[in-house]
Design a protein around this motif. Structure first.
Motif, PDB file in Angstrom:
ATOM      1  N   GLY B  34       0.839  -1.187   0.000  1.00 55.93           N
ATOM      2  CA  GLY B  34       0.000   0.000   0.000  1.00 55.93           C
ATOM      3  C   GLY B  34       0.870   1.232   0.000  1.00 55.93           C
ATOM      4  N   ALA B  38      -1.149   4.532   4.361  1.00 57.49           N
ATOM      5  CA  ALA B  38      -2.309   3.644   4.205  1.00 57.49           C
ATOM      6  C   ALA B  38      -2.678   2.966   5.514  1.00 57.49           C
ATOM      7  CB  ALA B  38      -2.029   2.609   3.126  1.00 57.49           C
ATOM      8  N   GLU B 207      -5.413   0.504   1.666  1.00 54.86           N
ATOM      9  CA  GLU B 207      -5.625   1.849   1.157  1.00 54.86           C
ATOM     10  C   GLU B 207      -6.484   2.611   2.153  1.00 54.86           C
ATOM     11  OE1 GLU B 207      -7.538   2.960  -2.890  1.00 54.86           O
ATOM     12  OE2 GLU B 207      -6.046   1.404  -3.242  1.00 54.86           O
ATOM     13  N   THR B 212      -8.295  -3.281   0.655  1.00 56.61           N
ATOM     14  CA  THR B 212      -9.166  -3.129  -0.504  1.00 56.61           C
ATOM     15  C   THR B 212      -9.120  -4.335  -1.419  1.00 56.61           C
ATOM     16  OG1 THR B 212      -7.372  -1.882  -1.518  1.00 56.61           O
ATOM     17  CG2 THR B 212      -9.176  -0.617  -0.547  1.00 56.61           C
ATOM     18  N   ALA B 229      -2.194   1.145  -9.994  1.00 58.72           N
ATOM     19  CA  ALA B 229      -1.908   1.968  -8.828  1.00 58.72           C
ATOM     20  C   ALA B 229      -0.531   1.706  -8.234  1.00 58.72           C
ATOM     21  CB  ALA B 229      -2.978   1.742  -7.761  1.00 58.72           C
ATOM     22  N   TYR B 230      -0.065   0.468  -8.289  1.00 55.32           N
ATOM     23  CA  TYR B 230       1.160   0.145  -7.555  1.00 55.32           C
ATOM     24  C   TYR B 230       2.329  -0.304  -8.415  1.00 55.32           C
ATOM     25  CZ  TYR B 230      -2.062   0.491  -3.725  1.00 55.32           C
ATOM     26  OH  TYR B 230      -2.995   0.972  -2.855  1.00 55.32           O
TER      27      TYR B 230
END
Lengths: 357, 233
Positions: B34, B38, B207, B212, B229-230
């Motif tokens: 995360g 987070a 998150e 999530t 996102a990562y």
């Protein structure tokens, strides 16, 4: 200097000769000091020993565990007043020293816990402020606990405290040994020396113990120390209590030696002086702390006893009184040491290495 | 081995962790990835009893840990490598490692020391150097080695790649893999999602204080949301 010291340490016979020399020097110190400078100087040495105990006690809290304590003199006060109240005409109690001194140490330890418990989560500046306040609270209590019930006799202090004696053997009277008369200050010196040695041995043992390592771990990184399975709460409380009890012993001896205690002896400045001894000598390093205590305890007196007569000789009057600028000299010494030897006059080898790199 | 149910942690009025559920089975290597803030470190902190949760239940080896202090958890086989390593700067490498065995009094501490040195030969070379003078990667190794000295059943690693050069990260991760192969259960918190997922069998994505996404690493690596996102794709 460290090189030849290491060499001496490694050679067993040289080591024993060294120990014997130090022992001989310590045993004859009051005689020499008495011959050279008179009884006043022996008294200075006696006080230096009390400061050695104080500084080593504070060293546990500040040097080992890294908890900045600006109210340390409160424990000295607790030890001194415990002795004063239990062995003086004030309450009409005259308990023997072997009872009062441990009681004083114990009481100081309890007060150490009282200070430690609410400050467990504080560090650095915040802890410093709280401990400073604690020191003042103790002093103000001593100053005001004469009404409605007179416990401490307020600002007048407690006087006519029983001098230290063991059974019928009074330290306040000169002792005749084989036709020689050993003065009282010398007797006190030997007692203080013995207890100072005890405090030194306990400090050394603690430093290399499991507890000592836990203190260092807390000083270095408290979260990591917790993650190592150290019960940081109890170990910190132990640091406060152990440090305080050393101060309590020193305070009890002070009361018996002086025969008089008053709140005035336990002002904030005294806490700062003891802290200076620890920092100047070398925080966390026992020989350094001892050196710092002896230097700072003896310096002002040496000045008083040399500069004043010299001025009388030269000008016929005192132009400059060192007592007035005592704090200035302390500050000056501190600034110089921090500039040129930031880890103290005699730091431990690791600390020196770290600051050099 | 570890079970976290409905974990909430508040710092004053601010909720850092809002209902986290996760579990790690014995022998598993699980990662928790995360972004910054987070709540990953806080989750680890709650598991290790460094911060106290405001709600939820944590079970370690079948025992509820509520009311236990961090030092008691260490005795039950939990070891944490804290964020930023937490090496004792003024103690040397050997003393640091010995601190890891603080709660032990058995005779196999020396043997375990040898094992750590065999796993991380670099530490043996630097045995008498103080922790503060080691490089970042060496410090991370030392922190892991120190945690191993407590003979953990469950090892919590908080961002072992933080602030390390890529080559060093590689080395640290190889070490973690070796530790896992040795049978130590590991919960790895990482920002470097790709590396963590490649190493771990399963992963959780965190998150804003909540989990999530969760699943097998391969599935997460293929998931479009994770990739976007990562993994920066």
């Amino acid at each position: 200097m460290a090189d030849w010291l290491d060499k001496v340490k490694r050679n067993p016979s040289a080591r024993w000769i060294g120990v014997a020399l130090i022992a001989a020097a310590l045993a004859t110190l009051p005689i020499v000091a008495g011959e050279v400078g008179g009884r006043g100087w022996v008294r200075i040495v006696d006080f230096a020993l009390l400061y050695v105990m104080l500084a080593l006690g504070l060293n546990i809290v500040v040097g080992f565990a890294g908890l900045l304590d600006l109210g340390y003199i409160a424990f000295y006060a607790v030890g001194a007043y415990t002795y004063a109240l239990l062995a003086s005409p004030h309450f009409g109690l005259h308990l023997p020293i072997w009872l009062v001194l441990p009681l004083g140490a114990g009481m100081a330890g309890v007060f150490g816990l009282l200070l430690g418990a609410p400050t467990l989560k504080l560090r650095g500046d915040y802890l410093a402020i709280v401990t400073l306040g604690f020191g003042e609270i103790i002093r103000i209590f001593l100053n005001n606990l004469n009404a409605p019930v007179n416990i401490t006799n307020g600002p007048q202090g407690v006087n006519r405290i029983d001098p230290i004696s063991f059974g019928g053997f009074m330290l306040a009277k000169p002792l005749d040994v084989l036709g020689f008369s050993v003065p009282s200050v010398h007797l006190y010196y030997y007692l203080f020396l013995m207890l100072a040695l005890l405090v030194i041995v306990v400090s050394l043992r603690l430093e290399n113990s499991r507890i000592g390592r836990a203190w260092v771990a807390i000083r270095e990184d408290e979260v990591a120390a917790k993650a190592m399975g150290i019960n940081t709460r109890n170990i910190k409380l132990l640091a406060f209590a152990m440090g305080a009890s050393f101060g309590g012993i020193s305070g009890g001896l002070f009361a018996g030696f002086q025969g008089f205690v008053s709140p005035e002896s336990f002002i904030l400045m005294e806490s700062i002086v003891v802290l200076c001894m620890v920092v100047l000598g070398g925080m966390g390093h026992i020989p350094g702390v001892i050196l710092g205590a002896v230097l700072l305890a003896a310096m002002p007196e040496v000045f008083r006893n040399t500069i004043v007569p010299v001025q009388r000789q030269l000008f016929g009057k005192i132009v400059f009184d060192p007592e007035v600028v005592r704090m200035l000299l302390y500050g000056f010494a501190l600034v110089l040491v921090m500039l040129f030897r930031p880890s103290g006059i005699w730091p431990s080898t690791t600390r020196k290495r770290e600051l050099a790199s | 081995m570890l079970e976290v149910r409905g974990l909430h942690v508040h710092y004053g009025g601010i909720a850092a962790v809002k209902g986290v559920d996760l579990e790690v089975a014995s022998g598993e290597l699980v990662c928790l990835i995360g972004a910054n803030g987070a709540g990953k470190t806080t989750t680890l902190g709650a598991i290790a009893a460094l911060v106290s949760p405001s709600a939820g239940e944590i079970t370690l080896g079948g025992e509820r840990t509520a009311g236990l202090a961090s030092f008691q958890l260490v005795r039950r086989g939990l070891a944490l490598v804290p964020e930023g390593r937490g090496v004792f700067g003024r103690l040397n490498v050997r003393e640091n490692l010995e601190m890891g065995a603080y709660h032990r009094s058995d005779r196999e501490i020396g043997h375990d020391l040898e094992k750590v040195f065999a796993l991380m030969p670099r530490l043996q070379e630097r045995c008498y150097q103080t922790g503060g003078t080691l490089s970042g990667g060496e410090q991370q190794m030392l922190a892991i080695g120190r945690a191993l000295m407590s003979r953990p059943k469950l090892l919590l690693l908080d961002e072992p790649s933080m602030g390390l050069a890529p080559l060093m990260v590689q080395k640290v991760f190889e070490t973690i893999q070796a530790v896992a192969r040795d049978g130590v259960t590991i919960l790895l918190v990482e920002q470097n999602a790709r590396l963590a997922l490649e190493l771990a069998g399963r992963g959780y994505v965190m998150e804003g204080g909540c989990i999530t996404l969760a699943g097998q690493s391969a599935a997460l690596l293929a998931d479009s949301r994770v990739r976007e996102a990562y993994l920066g794709e």
